[in-house]
Design an enzyme around this catalytic site. Sequence first.
Site, short mmCIF file in Angstrom:
data_model
loop_
_atom_site.label_atom_id
_atom_site.label_comp_id
_atom_site.label_asym_id
_atom_site.label_seq_id
_atom_site.Cartn_x
_atom_site.Cartn_y
_atom_site.Cartn_z
N THR A 125 1.41 -1.21 -0.01
CA THR A 125 -0.06 0.05 0.36
C THR A 125 0.84 1.21 -0.16
O THR A 125 1.92 1.32 0.24
CB THR A 125 -0.69 -0.09 1.39
OG1 THR A 125 -0.08 0.51 2.33
CG2 THR A 125 -1.73 -1.32 1.26
N ALA A 141 11.36 -0.17 -8.18
CA ALA A 141 10.58 -1.40 -9.01
C ALA A 141 11.55 -2.58 -8.35
O ALA A 141 12.06 -2.68 -7.07
CB ALA A 141 9.83 -1.11 -10.10
N GLY A 161 -1.37 2.50 -15.15
CA GLY A 161 -0.36 2.11 -13.43
C GLY A 161 1.18 2.68 -13.15
O GLY A 161 1.77 1.95 -12.33
N ASP A 210 7.64 11.36 -3.84
CA ASP A 210 7.93 9.58 -4.25
C ASP A 210 10.05 10.69 -4.35
O ASP A 210 10.14 8.95 -4.19
CB ASP A 210 7.19 9.51 -5.55
CG ASP A 210 7.40 8.01 -5.64
OD1 ASP A 210 7.07 7.41 -4.11
OD2 ASP A 210 8.13 7.46 -6.61
N LYS A 259 13.00 8.20 -2.42
CA LYS A 259 13.67 7.78 -3.32
C LYS A 259 15.52 7.80 -2.57
O LYS A 259 15.65 6.70 -2.13
CB LYS A 259 13.04 7.11 -4.05
CG LYS A 259 12.28 6.81 -4.62
CD LYS A 259 11.78 6.34 -5.77
CE LYS A 259 10.29 5.68 -6.30
NZ LYS A 259 10.45 5.44 -7.80
#
Length: 816
Positions: free
Chosen positions: A559, A615, A668, A682, A686
């Site tokens: 999430t 990812a 997505g 974001d 990172k």
Amino acid sequence: MKVLKFGGTSVADAQAILQVENIIKKESSDHKIIVVVSALHGVTDLLIKAAELASIADENYLQYLKNLEEKHLAIVKEIFPISAQSSWLSFVKKHFNDIEDLCNGIFILGEFTARIKDKITSYGEFLSSNIIAARLESAGFDAVWLSSPDHIRTNNNYTHAKVDFDVTEKNLKHYFKHNHNQIFVAPGFIASDENGNRTTLGRGGSDYSASIIASAIDAGELQIWTDVSGMMTADPRLVSQAKVIPEISYQEAMELSHFGAKVLYPPTIQPVMVKNIDLRIKNTFDAEAPGTLVTQHSKSSDKEQEQIAVGISNMNHIALLTLEGSGMVGVPGISAKLFQCLSHEKINVILITQSSSEHSITIAINKQEVFHAENAINSAFEDDFKLKRIEPVKIEDRLSIVALVGENMKSRSGVSAKMFSCLGNNGINIRAIAQGSSEKNISIVISEIDTKKAVNILHEEFFESEIKQVHLYICGTGNVGTKLIQQVYAQNKYLIENLSINLRIAGLSNSRKMVFSDHGIPETDYLHFLENGEAASAHQFSQEIRTRNLRNSVFVDLTANPEIPEIYEDLLKKSINIVACNKIAAASDFENYKKLKNLAKNHNCNFFFETNVGAGLPIIGTINDLVRSGDIITSILAVLSGTLNFVFNHYDGTQPFSEVVAQAQKEGFTEPDPRLDLAGTDVARKILILAREAGFPLQFDEIENVSFLPEECMNGDVDYFYKMLVKYEDHFKNLFDQAKKEGKILKYVAEFNNGKAKVGLQHISPNSDLYHLYGKDNIVIFKTLRYSEQPLVVKGAGAGAEVTASGVFADIVRSV
């Protein structure tokens, strides 16, 4: 001659008794046999209950007796031909009249003594054995009833009488010398003292009766017939993978039965072991199954065999009592005094452990005896307590004992280490340890709530061909969650065959519902399972994971919900591995980040978050490897947002910026709120995570964030945001045109250098390593002491549900 003992479940009803008859027929075809039987299933408990009710003047005892009488009468009607029923119906009624007379006396006196208890409970075996002997005789067998109390002699310690083996053996040998029937049927459990008063051998004493008889007559074999197919490697109620032990030594069987293996009553082994008589445990309801052979020297105890242990047993409802103090050091007689006072109160000490400093002694007893034990110790050591030589006894309850048993453990190095390591890795705290010099048993005391988990962990480690059962709890079933679930189901066969890992999804949660299944949520129906779950709650999800307390548990956070990381601390404290796609925890306040990392380290579990950056790319793993090898990272240059890279690779001024962002969201590549990506938040998280993993204590607010979004875009909801993108199209077009004019392209870049971090939109020239990035690619360029001239580059797809899920999957496998 053989001795066959049948337990209560084996003679529970008429059908079971007829099954017993078939076994007797087969076993008596070429041997004389002695059949020892228990009371019908549940009868002894109900007789005691009736007597207890009578002792408190509760007339309901009459109903209990009536029900028991009807149970026996019904069996007589079912197993006897009509012509033979009358006499045996009268027999049952007569003896229940006797039982009722005894209970009436208890009712009047209000007293239920141990002697009367033995008298009343003896009727269970007396009735069952007479009925079965008569049934065999009516069916044409050469069978006769043998009165155990006439031959087995004990003292008058009622309810736990001690056997006089010399007299008993003499009596039984004399009887069998003068009686030559093919089948003898005897009641178990009951005996008599020298005055002819009925005594009993303790609960489970029917096994003991059979062993006493087998020993006395030097039987060829003792068979214990029950409702399971032998002794098991663990309690099958706790361990679904428990297996039958084909062969086991007397000593191993004794160790297992002492610590809770219910198949065999512990005292049963001694009489047959002395005479070297084989004991076989068989299943009444699966008579062809080989069962377990208990013998002097089993194949399992052969040191040439690889099997280290033969079984695991456990005993619940344990309390630890600790006596400690400086006045104990070097003082002879302290231990003797402790055990003497407990012995005087008839308190059984199950386990003992003492520190080499002699400063403390810890014993384990049944928790029901704690009150009497504490009083006995307080009385015996009263003077020592007053003079402060010894501290008052410390009591810890709600514990259990788990024992690993096997003769092959002797002189084998690493067994204890293996045992303690696998338990420690699953967060199980060991309160006490005991191991005898024989090395056949390693016993530990743990919290009672950890029993099932501990037994399963040990069984998996020592008995299950190294297949590790991993329980996954997945929070988040969106794009990444769905892909991960599909990958888990698709790849599990490979993991079992090649890595000896079996993944089981034991819990699922989305923002609305959550569902759990210890046996695994089925692949074909997981969405239906979830929709029919209970209302979702992060803290309830965490509580359920901790309460279920399953071994090798992994919590997976897929999430972006800020509430979910709040449960990490509690999970790590229970040694539950965490795999997080959610960046919030790793990018939170540095002290919180450090605390979570330390909790994972201190509780022997893992906190992995590789997919926080790039990812499925091995970026964080690369940093960890560099740091562990002693290298120092001096700078990081990176394009870390697959979303922003996609947007600026596709935006060329001909299509509105808002449409390119909408396309990225549709495919997505963005968070549900694209501003988290486009505002650089974001990316800042990172680079913060990478800097921290590189060893720099950076805080989020120390990162310089040069935003390219007009301030008005940050107001309102997502729909409003898209309207603002349309409004400021000229602004975005101007950014593109300026870069194009210089022969460069736009990239959103993260930099870390000299302990400082910065993120923002930059113009990238064609000779830069950042220039040739396409679609959703990410790139990270590391400069280190070792990679100073030619940097280390990690490059590849940095966004997308499929690759992110595969990165999470890799973390899951690494975590276990």
